[in-house]
Design a protein around this motif. Structure first.
Motif, mmCIF file in Angstrom:
data_model
loop_
_atom_site.group_PDB
_atom_site.id
_atom_site.type_symbol
_atom_site.label_atom_id
_atom_site.label_comp_id
_atom_site.label_asym_id
_atom_site.label_seq_id
_atom_site.Cartn_x
_atom_site.Cartn_y
_atom_site.Cartn_z
ATOM 1 N N GLY A 78 95.646 101.983 -2.092
ATOM 2 C CA GLY A 78 95.418 100.452 -2.872
ATOM 3 C C GLY A 78 95.329 99.082 -1.875
ATOM 4 O O GLY A 78 94.449 99.076 -0.623
ATOM 5 N N SER A 79 94.935 98.030 -2.468
ATOM 6 C CA SER A 79 95.106 97.058 -1.666
ATOM 7 C C SER A 79 96.166 95.987 -1.037
ATOM 8 O O SER A 79 97.173 96.627 -1.340
ATOM 9 N N ARG B 159 91.344 97.010 2.221
ATOM 10 C CA ARG B 159 91.329 97.819 1.466
ATOM 11 C C ARG B 159 91.985 99.060 2.737
ATOM 12 O O ARG B 159 91.779 99.550 3.353
ATOM 13 N N ALA C 263 99.796 97.608 -1.780
ATOM 14 C CA ALA C 263 99.923 97.502 -3.325
ATOM 15 C C ALA C 263 100.740 98.980 -3.043
ATOM 16 O O ALA C 263 101.600 99.059 -4.751
ATOM 17 N N ASP C 264 101.006 100.043 -2.752
ATOM 18 C CA ASP C 264 101.166 101.424 -2.241
ATOM 19 C C ASP C 264 101.753 101.324 -0.894
ATOM 20 O O ASP C 264 101.510 101.469 0.414
ATOM 21 N N CYS D 167 93.759 91.858 -8.167
ATOM 22 C CA CYS D 167 94.871 91.273 -9.477
ATOM 23 C C CYS D 167 94.977 90.209 -9.336
ATOM 24 O O CYS D 167 95.361 89.681 -10.715
#
Length: 492
Positions: free
Chosen positions: A257-258, A253, A280-281, A367
């Motif tokens: 993001g993840s 985390r 994710a980022d 996701c």
């Protein structure tokens, strides 16, 4: 060894002998070439009169020196001194490494430390020769170089992923630090023989960012991976492959993001662990990298640890049997604190099962699952308000868990790399249901304290009896008591 422990002549001797133990402890610059290097640089040793020494890469850059392209001094392990020190400089260095200046600015760093921005600037400049902005800038430069040489991302994407405010700032910094344009730096990428393979052009950043996480000295990878594997919570962690060539995988985390991190068990010949980060980022690259470094204790100084613990007759055989044994930290301090409460008084296997039940009930689904990784660990805010009946623990333990998570959600105690360890431990002990073992375990792993001895741990007491060690001897183990504990835990 810290830089205060040595004269400039002894540092020059380390440079002359290309002693890799001092990589990251100090840097040296050469006035005739205008470059700075790590002590183990393989280039011809410069004359003493042309050499100056710096505490950090940022200080050398601030003095006008460029990074050596041969030894890449920006890629060295961090100094173990920053993990051991509890003062404001040590705390600031840990926070800067975690990306706090990039996310919150100098004011945010100062606020976390409880000082004014001016005080923080003055103390860092006085001791390190560089302020927080320069230190963060040097770190951004290193992140950018890694992305240039390991991915097919566009330069503009790399600039913002590394934390630069503009492409112009990115270009100027790369030229200043490396005396090359981003394109030239990319074309000069070294040959790689990665466990994970290169990033394929057709996949780009989606295939993850491959990294080499440097460490100094020997690294007891099998013991570290065994330790993490026994405690791997289903859904957020897994250990795959055969012993000796395993890959540890876990979810992260992160501020943006993840993420998923993968670390190979096989140490590289040059002193590194292979890593791949799926984010994710991409702006979370620096933070994710530092969290994995803390989890695997990659900034430790195993030579200093062995030198101190090896003087104890009871510990000396253990130190010799397991060179480079580390004290794993954590990738998520809140997660570690929750798991410490779940695991108190039960076996490691039982603590793992309880953690899995908690993740299944309250974790946030990814996701897309990645292998056995399906969730992020629950947020403390969610746990503080939860019934927790899905977890088979006594009512008193359930109440302690809610009390702890509510306190963490309020921000007291603070569990981050810059926390005051003494103050945090006192705040933990003040919470109903938190005892010395739990507070000490959190201090060791969540706060990265290398000098914790859990004398209330039954396995530690049994280990000390087996080798003939006593609590009186423990004073001689400081400041590396946490490593002594891991030697006891690894007794056959």
């Amino acid at each position: 060894m810290t830089i205060e422990d040595s004269s400039e002549d002894s540092r020059y001797e380390a440079v002359s002998s290309r002693d890799a133990r001092f990589d990251g402890v100090f840097f040296f610059a050469v006035s005739t070439t205008g470059i700075y290097c790590r002590p183990s640089c393989p280039a011809i040793t410069p004359k003493r009169r042309n050499v100056s020494f710096y505490r950090t890469a940022a200080a050398a850059q601030g003095a006008g020196f460029r990074a050596c392209r041969r030894c890449r001094p920006d890629a060295v392990p961090g100094s173990a001194e920053w993990n051991a020190r509890a003062d404001v400089v040590g705390r600031a260095m840990r926070l800067i490494g975690d990306g706090v200046v990039d996310r919150e600015g100098v004011a945010g760093l100062a606020g976390r430390l409880g000082y004014s921005a001016r005080q923080v600037q003055r103390q860092l400049n006085a001791e390190l020769g560089a302020g927080p902005i320069a230190l963060a800038r040097a770190q951004r430069g290193h992140t950018a170089r890694v992305l240039l040489q390991t991915t097919t991302m566009q330069a503009a994407e790399i600039a913002f992923a590394a934390g630069f405010a503009s492409v112009r700032q990115f270009n100027d910094t790369i030229r200043e630090i490396y005396a090359a344009t981003p394109s030239e730096l990319r074309s000069a990428r070294p040959g790689r023989n990665s466990r994970f393979g290169p990033v394929a052009p057709e996949n780009g950043a989606a295939a993850g960012v491959p990294l080499r996480l440097a460490h100094r000295g020997p690294y007891a990878a099998v013991e570290v991976f065994d330790y993490l594997g026994r405690r791997a919570v289903p859904g957020i962690e897994e250990l795959v492959g055969e012993r000796g060539s395993r890959i540890y995988r876990r979810t992260l985390r992160l501020p943006g993001g993840s993420g998923v991190a993968e670390i190979s068990e096989q140490p590289g010949q040059g002193g590194w662990l292979e890593c791949r980060l799926h984010l994710a980022d991409l702006r979370d690259l620096t933070t994710a990298t530092q969290r994995m470094r803390r989890l695997f204790d990659l900034d430790a100084d195993p030579c200093a640890v062995a030198e101190r613990l090896g003087t104890d007759p009871a510990l000396a055989p253990l130190v010799a049997a397991r060179p480079g044994l580390r004290a794993p930290g954590t990738a998520d301090p809140h997660e570690l604190a929750v798991r410490a409460v779940l695991g108190e008084g039960v076996s490691v296997a039982a603590g793992r099962r309880l953690g899995g039940a908690l993740v299944a009930a309250y974790g946030e689904p990814l996701c897309e699952p990645s292998g056995g990784l399906t969730h992020l660990f629950p947020r403390v805010e969610a746990l503080a308000a939860a019934a927790l009946t899905e977890v088979d623990i006594p009512g008193a333990r359930r109440a302690t868990l809610r009390t702890l998570t509510a306190a963490l959600a309020r921000g007291a105690p603070v569990l981050d790399p810059g926390a005051d360890r003494d103050e945090t431990e006192l705040q933990l002990l003040a919470l109903p249901g938190i005892g010395p073992w739990t507070a000490g375990y959190i201090r060791m792993r969540a706060l990265g304290d290398p000098d914790v001895l859990l004398t209330g741990d039954a396995s530690i007491r049994a280990g000390m009896r087996r080798v003939g060690a006593s609590t009186a001897d423990a004073q001689e183990w400081r400041p590396w008591s946490s490593y002594a504990m891991h030697h006891f835990w690894n007794l056959p």
